[in-house]
Write an enzyme that holds these catalytic residues in place. Structure first.
Site, PDB file in Angstrom:
ATOM      1  N   ASN A 162      34.167  48.626   0.438  1.00  0.00           N
ATOM      2  CA  ASN A 162      34.870  47.351   0.606  1.00  0.00           C
ATOM      3  C   ASN A 162      33.806  46.293   0.893  1.00  0.00           C
ATOM      4  O   ASN A 162      33.321  46.183   2.015  1.00  0.00           O
ATOM      5  CB  ASN A 162      35.862  47.472   1.775  1.00  0.00           C
ATOM      6  CG  ASN A 162      36.562  46.166   2.079  1.00  0.00           C
ATOM      7  OD1 ASN A 162      36.455  45.207   1.303  1.00  0.00           O
ATOM      8  ND2 ASN A 162      37.283  46.117   3.189  1.00  0.00           N
ATOM      9  N   TRP A 163      33.454  45.554  -0.144  1.00  0.00           N
ATOM     10  CA  TRP A 163      32.373  44.563   0.005  1.00  0.00           C
ATOM     11  C   TRP A 163      32.850  43.281   0.684  1.00  0.00           C
ATOM     12  O   TRP A 163      32.072  42.359   0.891  1.00  0.00           O
ATOM     13  CB  TRP A 163      31.747  44.247  -1.363  1.00  0.00           C
ATOM     14  CG  TRP A 163      30.972  45.404  -1.931  1.00  0.00           C
ATOM     15  CD1 TRP A 163      30.510  46.479  -1.245  1.00  0.00           C
ATOM     16  CD2 TRP A 163      30.561  45.597  -3.301  1.00  0.00           C
ATOM     17  NE1 TRP A 163      29.834  47.329  -2.094  1.00  0.00           N
ATOM     18  CE2 TRP A 163      29.849  46.813  -3.360  1.00  0.00           C
ATOM     19  CE3 TRP A 163      30.726  44.853  -4.474  1.00  0.00           C
ATOM     20  CZ2 TRP A 163      29.308  47.302  -4.542  1.00  0.00           C
ATOM     21  CZ3 TRP A 163      30.190  45.342  -5.653  1.00  0.00           C
ATOM     22  CH2 TRP A 163      29.494  46.556  -5.692  1.00  0.00           C
ATOM     23  N   LYS A 164      34.125  43.211   0.986  1.00  0.00           N
ATOM     24  CA  LYS A 164      34.704  42.033   1.658  1.00  0.00           C
ATOM     25  C   LYS A 164      34.244  40.756   0.939  1.00  0.00           C
ATOM     26  O   LYS A 164      34.122  40.770  -0.289  1.00  0.00           O
ATOM     27  CB  LYS A 164      34.342  42.045   3.146  1.00  0.00           C
ATOM     28  CG  LYS A 164      34.748  43.394   3.793  1.00  0.00           C
ATOM     29  CD  LYS A 164      34.748  43.404   5.294  1.00  0.00           C
ATOM     30  CE  LYS A 164      35.223  44.758   5.792  1.00  0.00           C
ATOM     31  NZ  LYS A 164      35.295  44.845   7.240  1.00  0.00           N
ATOM     32  N   GLY A 222      32.813  49.466   4.964  1.00  0.00           N
ATOM     33  CA  GLY A 222      32.545  48.035   4.849  1.00  0.00           C
ATOM     34  C   GLY A 222      31.054  47.768   4.886  1.00  0.00           C
ATOM     35  O   GLY A 222      30.345  47.912   3.883  1.00  0.00           O
ATOM     36  N   GLU A 271      42.275  52.829   9.790  1.00  0.00           N
ATOM     37  CA  GLU A 271      41.173  52.018  10.298  1.00  0.00           C
ATOM     38  C   GLU A 271      41.558  51.437  11.661  1.00  0.00           C
ATOM     39  O   GLU A 271      42.183  50.370  11.726  1.00  0.00           O
ATOM     40  CB  GLU A 271      40.870  50.862   9.332  1.00  0.00           C
ATOM     41  CG  GLU A 271      40.426  51.312   7.963  1.00  0.00           C
ATOM     42  CD  GLU A 271      39.586  50.245   7.270  1.00  0.00           C
ATOM     43  OE1 GLU A 271      38.456  50.555   6.884  1.00  0.00           O
ATOM     44  OE2 GLU A 271      40.056  49.106   7.128  1.00  0.00           O
ATOM     45  N   HIS A 280      44.794  45.309   4.647  1.00  0.00           N
ATOM     46  CA  HIS A 280      43.611  45.434   5.509  1.00  0.00           C
ATOM     47  C   HIS A 280      43.846  44.662   6.809  1.00  0.00           C
ATOM     48  O   HIS A 280      44.487  43.608   6.800  1.00  0.00           O
ATOM     49  CB  HIS A 280      42.377  44.897   4.768  1.00  0.00           C
ATOM     50  CG  HIS A 280      41.108  45.245   5.468  1.00  0.00           C
ATOM     51  ND1 HIS A 280      40.675  44.549   6.568  1.00  0.00           N
ATOM     52  CD2 HIS A 280      40.217  46.238   5.259  1.00  0.00           C
ATOM     53  CE1 HIS A 280      39.541  45.106   6.997  1.00  0.00           C
ATOM     54  NE2 HIS A 280      39.247  46.131   6.217  1.00  0.00           N
TER      55      HIS A 280
HETATM   56  P1  PGA Z   1      33.132  48.606   8.498  1.00  0.00           P
HETATM   57  O1  PGA Z   1      34.410  48.011   7.735  1.00  0.00           O
HETATM   58  O2  PGA Z   1      32.734  49.874   7.776  1.00  0.00           O
HETATM   59  O3  PGA Z   1      32.097  47.541   8.380  1.00  0.00           O
HETATM   60  O4  PGA Z   1      33.541  48.867   9.907  1.00  0.00           O
HETATM   61  C1  PGA Z   1      35.441  48.852   7.309  1.00  0.00           C
HETATM   62  C2  PGA Z   1      36.584  48.007   6.811  1.00  0.00           C
HETATM   63  O5  PGA Z   1      36.872  46.967   7.419  1.00  0.00           O
HETATM   64  O6  PGA Z   1      37.233  48.342   5.801  1.00  0.00           O
END
Ligand code: PGA
Length: 249
Positions: free
Chosen positions: A7-9, A233, A163, A92
Site C-alpha cells: 500500500n504505497w498510500k 505500508g 490492521e 482503510h
Molecule cells: P504500515 O501501514 O505498514 O506503514 O504500518 C500499513 C497500512 O496502513 O496499510
C-alpha cells in the site's frame, strides 16, 4: 496461498511508482506469495503497463461505491477493472478516520465484487478501543457491516486485512503488535465472515495482517497459520525491505 500487498498510500508520484515497479518486477518475479502493488490512481495505468504479464498483480487503494454517475472526482470500479486492477483496498483506517462509514465500505465491497475484482477489506480497532477490551466487538461489527447483503453471486474471494489502528506506522505513538496480539482476532474475523455469508467456504476467506510489518518482524507474522499474508505500508516503499518481507515466507 499467501498475499503480500504493498500500500504505497500517497507517497509515490507517477515516475517514482513506475521506477519502483520496474525494480520489484525484476527482483520478485519468482515470489512464492501473490504480490499486489497498490499505487495512487494516477500511476495505476503506468504501473499496470510495467507489470504487463508478470505474476505481480495490480491493486487500488480506494474506489467509488457507485458504478457510474455524476460523482465528480470519483473513480468507478469499472474504470479500475478496465486498467487491469484485480484487488481494491476498501475501508482503510486512514479513510475511516476521514468519515468513511461501515455502510459505504459495504457498498464498495459489493461494487468491487460486481466489477469482478477482489476487495481487501480493512478492519481494526483504535488504541482506546483495545484498552477498553472492545477489540472483538468493534472488529466483528466492522466485518458484519462490510458483508451485509452479500449473496451467492458475491462470494468469489474475500480478503480481510486486520490492521489495528494503534500499530500502523504513520499513527502518532504507534506501537508494533506481536503475533499473539493479533492471531485471536484473525480467528474471530474468519469465524464472523463464515457465519455472515451462507454457504461460503473457509477457503474463500483470507485474513492478512497489517501494521508496521517490516523486514525484521515479517517472518513472525507470516509463519502463523492464521495469517494469510501482509498489507505493508511504509516498508513497501523500499525495494530491499519489501523483498526481504516477501522472502521471509
Ligand atoms: P504500515 O501501514 O505498514 O506503514 O504500518 C500499513 C497500512 O496502513 O496499510
Amino acid at each position: 496461498m499467501k498475499w503480500i500487498v504493498a500500500n504505497w498510500k500517497m507517497q509515490l508520484g507517477h515516475c517514482a511508482a513506475v521506477d519502483l515497479t520496474k525494480t520489484l518486477k525484476k527482483s520478485l518475479g519468482k515470489a512464492k506469495a501473490q504480490i499486489v502493488l497498490c499505487p495512487s490512481f494516477t500511476a495505476i495505468e503506468a504501473v499496470g503497463a510495467v507489470l504487463d504479464t508478470s505474476s505481480l498483480a495490480l491493486g487500488a487503494q480506494n474506489v467509488c461505491a457507485e458504478m457510474v454517475g455524476a460523482r465528480t472526482g470519483e473513480i468507478s470500479p469499472l474504470h479500475l477493472g478496465e486498467l487491469g486492477v484485480q484487488y481494491v483496498i476498501v475501508g482503510h483506517s486512514e479513510r475511516r478516520a476521514h468519515g468513511e462509514t461501515d455502510a459505504e465500505v459495504n457498498q464498495k465491497v459489493i461494487s468491487v465484487l460486481s466489477a469482478g475484482m477482489t476487495p481487501i477489506i480493512c478492519v481494526g480497532e483504535t488504541k482506546a478501543q483495545r484498552k477498553a477490551g472492545k477489540t472483538n466487538a468493534i472488529v466483528a461489527a466492522q466485518v458484519k457491516a462490510a458483508l451485509k447483503g452479500l449473496h451467492t453471486r458475491h462470494r468469489e474471494r474475500l480478503i480481510f486485512a486486520y490492521e489495528p489502528v494503534w500499530a500502523i506506522s504513520s499513527q502518532a505513538g504507534s506501537k508494533p503488535a506481536i503475533p499473539s496480539d493479533v492471531v485471536p482476532v484473525h480467528q474471530m474475523i474468519r469465524r464472523t465472515a463464515l457465519a455472515a455469508i451462507k454457504g461460503i467456504k473457509a477457503s474463500q476467506i483470507s485474513v492478512l495482517y497489517g501494521g508496521s510489518v517490516d523486514a525484521k518482524n515479517a517472518r513472525a507474522f507470516l509463519s502463523e497459520k492464521e495469517i494469510d499474508g501482509a498489507l505493508v505500508g511504509g516498508a513497501s516503499l523500499d525495494a530491499v525491505a519489501f523483498k526481504r518481507i516477501v522472502e521471509s515466507l
